[in-house]
Design an enzyme around this catalytic site. Sequence first.
Site, short mmCIF file in Angstrom:
data_model
loop_
_atom_site.label_atom_id
_atom_site.label_comp_id
_atom_site.label_asym_id
_atom_site.label_seq_id
_atom_site.Cartn_x
_atom_site.Cartn_y
_atom_site.Cartn_z
N HIS A 131 21.91 12.69 -0.80
CA HIS A 131 22.06 14.15 -0.86
C HIS A 131 21.38 14.77 0.36
O HIS A 131 20.27 14.40 0.70
CB HIS A 131 21.42 14.67 -2.16
CG HIS A 131 21.32 16.14 -2.25
ND1 HIS A 131 20.12 16.81 -2.15
CD2 HIS A 131 22.28 17.09 -2.43
CE1 HIS A 131 20.34 18.11 -2.27
NE2 HIS A 131 21.64 18.31 -2.44
N HIS A 136 19.51 22.07 6.52
CA HIS A 136 19.08 22.29 5.14
C HIS A 136 17.86 23.19 5.21
O HIS A 136 16.74 22.74 5.41
CB HIS A 136 18.74 20.98 4.43
CG HIS A 136 18.49 21.16 2.96
ND1 HIS A 136 17.55 20.41 2.26
CD2 HIS A 136 19.05 22.00 2.06
CE1 HIS A 136 17.57 20.78 0.98
NE2 HIS A 136 18.46 21.75 0.83
#
Length: 311
Positions: A33, A106
């Site tokens: 992820h 991110h």
Amino acid sequence: MTDEMASSADWMSNLNEKFIEIPLSQLAIPGSHNAMAYSLDVDSSVLEPKKLKSFDKMFGSFLRPIVKKWGTAQDKTISEQLEAGVRYFDLRVAGKPESSDFFFYHGLYTIMTVKEGMTELATWLGQHTKEVVILSFSHFKEMLDSQHSELTGFLKEHFKTKLCPKTQMPSLKACWENGYQVVLSYDQSGVNDDPLLWPRIQYWWADNSDPKEVISYLNNQKQKGRPEGFFVAGLNLTIDGNDMLLYLMKSLKEKTMSAYPLLLDWVKEQHRGSDGESINIIAGDFVGANSLVQDVIRLNSADIVHENPTD
């Protein structure tokens, strides 16, 4: 390299024959992820969360280290993740106003560009010619339609004949016979007609910080039945950004690692096969820091292949 590392690096080529001949969507596949979130640039502008982005210009020097601490979802490089056995990569891409390159992100932009990351991956695939990866590009930010065309053009030219077309779900055996090593999913409207770009891969995301709730959510999803094609069971936790004290005192890794014992127990209880309760891709944060990858790979070593009761 240890024997275990060597077997993980080439686990697909070492599978029993019956697993080589079934569709990839019925294999148990370890996933990463936010796979590139080990390379976050503390000097870049904040991209998310939105509630913090607006404070970047004024409080950036204080804010960015905190965003990096909670945005860092992996601590292994892409080559190290591949060596560990990861075969699904969640890749989130953003454009930069001041650069012609594309970056992963991110919370912050990565230092590594998309071209650098994909070059590293392609080099590894060239050394492990029977391993197949699933690349899931999604969550695009700061990108125009023309930039999507540029990025998909680069990816197709970069991987060339290694790309598996989406005409039908392949088995490992079919991939080996045709030289395919990359399934390329690109979650953006307007690319559906491209035979080399697979559609969005469904991701079961609990959006919860409690591992018990994550497990409950995943079990409820399984009860609804198996999606068509590839799908991901996400073990990743969501951190509540309203808890500022938690943000200041801890990190995503501390929170995640404390939750993993429960999550890994759930993984070990799964199986793969063609029935409605089977699992395909299982993805998590900080892959390689524990037994997650090995536990998922072991799900392919069951003595029987579960079949549909109607077959």
